[in-house]
Design a protein around this motif. Structure first.
Motif, PDB file in Angstrom:
ATOM      1  N   THR A 109       1.438  -1.763   0.325  1.00 41.11           N
ATOM      2  CA  THR A 109       0.042  -0.345  -0.059  1.00 41.11           C
ATOM      3  C   THR A 109       1.020   1.463   0.032  1.00 41.11           C
ATOM      4  O   THR A 109       0.861   1.710  -0.335  1.00 41.11           O
ATOM      5  CB  THR A 109      -1.350   0.094   1.094  1.00 41.11           C
ATOM      6  N   ASN A 110       2.262   0.960   1.234  1.00 44.30           N
ATOM      7  CA  ASN A 110       2.746   1.580   0.966  1.00 44.30           C
ATOM      8  C   ASN A 110       3.274   2.643  -0.135  1.00 44.30           C
ATOM      9  O   ASN A 110       3.799   4.047  -1.200  1.00 44.30           O
ATOM     10  CB  ASN A 110       3.555   2.241   2.092  1.00 44.30           C
ATOM     11  N   LEU A 111       4.125   1.609  -0.553  1.00 45.81           N
ATOM     12  CA  LEU A 111       4.787   1.364  -2.474  1.00 45.81           C
ATOM     13  C   LEU A 111       3.494   2.371  -3.238  1.00 45.81           C
ATOM     14  O   LEU A 111       3.979   3.229  -4.093  1.00 45.81           O
ATOM     15  CB  LEU A 111       4.779   0.222  -2.802  1.00 45.81           C
ATOM     16  N   ASP A 112       2.031   1.808  -3.632  1.00 42.16           N
ATOM     17  CA  ASP A 112       1.537   2.054  -4.097  1.00 42.16           C
ATOM     18  C   ASP A 112       1.100   3.610  -3.506  1.00 42.16           C
ATOM     19  O   ASP A 112       1.032   4.575  -5.359  1.00 42.16           O
ATOM     20  CB  ASP A 112      -0.116   1.317  -4.367  1.00 42.16           C
ATOM     21  N   GLU A 113       0.981   4.213  -2.553  1.00 45.65           N
ATOM     22  CA  GLU A 113       0.314   5.504  -2.757  1.00 45.65           C
ATOM     23  C   GLU A 113       1.691   6.746  -2.763  1.00 45.65           C
ATOM     24  O   GLU A 113       1.981   7.552  -3.438  1.00 45.65           O
ATOM     25  CB  GLU A 113       0.320   6.497  -0.977  1.00 45.65           C
ATOM     26  N   LEU A 114       3.314   6.376  -2.429  1.00 43.17           N
ATOM     27  CA  LEU A 114       4.068   7.013  -3.102  1.00 43.17           C
ATOM     28  C   LEU A 114       4.429   7.038  -4.228  1.00 43.17           C
ATOM     29  O   LEU A 114       4.720   7.721  -4.749  1.00 43.17           O
ATOM     30  CB  LEU A 114       5.502   6.096  -2.418  1.00 43.17           C
ATOM     31  N   SER A 115       4.106   6.131  -4.845  1.00 44.13           N
ATOM     32  CA  SER A 115       4.169   6.001  -6.859  1.00 44.13           C
ATOM     33  C   SER A 115       3.721   6.554  -6.764  1.00 44.13           C
ATOM     34  O   SER A 115       3.447   7.205  -7.870  1.00 44.13           O
ATOM     35  CB  SER A 115       3.745   4.738  -7.500  1.00 44.13           C
ATOM     36  N   LYS A 116       2.100   7.094  -7.015  1.00 48.72           N
ATOM     37  CA  LYS A 116       1.229   7.506  -7.300  1.00 48.72           C
ATOM     38  C   LYS A 116       0.907   9.038  -7.565  1.00 48.72           C
ATOM     39  O   LYS A 116       0.987   9.944  -8.005  1.00 48.72           O
ATOM     40  CB  LYS A 116      -0.133   7.406  -6.861  1.00 48.72           C
ATOM     41  N   LYS A 117       2.090   8.685  -6.048  1.00 48.38           N
ATOM     42  CA  LYS A 117       2.106  10.831  -5.307  1.00 48.38           C
ATOM     43  C   LYS A 117       2.460  11.302  -5.822  1.00 48.38           C
ATOM     44  O   LYS A 117       3.333  12.700  -6.358  1.00 48.38           O
ATOM     45  CB  LYS A 117       2.440  10.941  -3.850  1.00 48.38           C
ATOM     46  N   ARG A 118       4.170  10.289  -6.239  1.00 49.41           N
ATOM     47  CA  ARG A 118       5.210  10.977  -6.981  1.00 49.41           C
ATOM     48  C   ARG A 118       5.408  11.097  -9.090  1.00 49.41           C
ATOM     49  O   ARG A 118       5.579  11.841  -9.351  1.00 49.41           O
ATOM     50  CB  ARG A 118       6.328   9.845  -7.215  1.00 49.41           C
ATOM     51  N   LEU A 119       4.241  10.250  -9.012  1.00 48.05           N
ATOM     52  CA  LEU A 119       3.775  10.189 -10.577  1.00 48.05           C
ATOM     53  C   LEU A 119       3.770  11.614 -10.719  1.00 48.05           C
ATOM     54  O   LEU A 119       3.724  12.520 -12.016  1.00 48.05           O
ATOM     55  CB  LEU A 119       2.891   9.040 -10.793  1.00 48.05           C
ATOM     56  N   GLU A 120       2.445  12.061 -10.032  1.00 50.43           N
ATOM     57  CA  GLU A 120       1.669  13.344 -10.105  1.00 50.43           C
ATOM     58  C   GLU A 120       3.211  14.554 -10.186  1.00 50.43           C
ATOM     59  O   GLU A 120       2.652  15.616 -10.379  1.00 50.43           O
ATOM     60  CB  GLU A 120       0.697  13.050  -9.230  1.00 50.43           C
ATOM     61  N   GLN A 121       3.953  14.539  -9.654  1.00 52.22           N
ATOM     62  CA  GLN A 121       4.785  15.749  -9.241  1.00 52.22           C
ATOM     63  C   GLN A 121       5.930  15.273 -10.396  1.00 52.22           C
ATOM     64  O   GLN A 121       6.370  16.506 -10.547  1.00 52.22           O
ATOM     65  CB  GLN A 121       5.763  15.337  -7.958  1.00 52.22           C
ATOM     66  N   ILE A 122       5.917  14.605 -11.049  1.00 50.69           N
ATOM     67  CA  ILE A 122       6.957  14.406 -12.352  1.00 50.69           C
ATOM     68  C   ILE A 122       5.928  15.069 -13.449  1.00 50.69           C
ATOM     69  O   ILE A 122       4.636  14.821 -14.107  1.00 50.69           O
ATOM     70  CB  ILE A 122       7.170  13.040 -13.053  1.00 50.69           C
ATOM     71  N   THR A 123       6.804  16.419 -14.168  1.00 49.95           N
ATOM     72  CA  THR A 123       6.100  16.748 -15.150  1.00 49.95           C
ATOM     73  C   THR A 123       6.733  16.524 -17.234  1.00 49.95           C
ATOM     74  O   THR A 123       6.530  16.725 -18.404  1.00 49.95           O
ATOM     75  CB  THR A 123       6.879  18.403 -15.117  1.00 49.95           C
TER      76      THR A 123
END
Length: 157
Positions: A109-123
């Motif tokens: 779950t942590n990996l999933d949340e972290l991945s999605k959050k970081r993906l939103e920040q990548i332009t």
């Protein structure tokens, strides 16, 4: 002339009891602190022995606490946690014991949340470069290769 405080064995022991009671410490941190206080090797051995005997210092407890904290607060993966514990001279047995503190479901779950959050920040718009940036980020944080690449392929088509 610079004056550095000298400590008696009793003073140093009391000071280190407080140091260890404040938060979990590993043996290496305690020895460094004592060396910083200019204690002789015999005194260091005696104080560390006392702290272990009185349960102020416990490497297994340290490994468990460190693992829980770095996983929940900093969102580190197992590889990074293991690497950091090894740098602190924690035994393989205690590292294994510490890693048992992480539940598999919570880990994913942590990996999933972290991945999605970081993906939103990548332009980045190029999907390959986007994948690389996300992979670099997750691998640096110590998540296992296979989990990282499975997650990236799931999130970026």
């Amino acid at each position: 002339m610079q004056f550095t405080k000298t400590y008696t064995l009793t003073e140093a022991t009391k000071k280190l009891e407080h140091y260890c009671a404040y938060q979990e410490r590993c043996h290496q941190e305690v020895v460094q602190k004592l060396k910083g206080m200019r204690m002789i090797p015999e005194a260091i051995d005696q104080i560390v022995g006392h702290l272990i005997k009185e349960n102020y210092l416990n490497e297994e407890r340290f490994a468990k606490s460190f693992t829980r904290g770095k996983f929940r607060v900093k969102k580190w993966g197992k590889n990074r946690i293991v690497r950091e514990l090894k740098m602190r001279d924690i035994t393989a047995f205690n590292i294994k014991s510490g890693l048992k503190e992480i539940e598999e479901a919570e880990y994913l779950t942590n990996l999933d949340e972290l991945s999605k959050k970081r993906l939103e920040q990548i332009t980045e718009t190029n999907p390959l470069k986007k994948k690389k940036k996300l992979a670099d980020y997750l691998l640096y944080r110590g998540w296992e290769n296979h989990l990282v690449y499975d997650k990236i392929n799931e999130l970026i088509r």
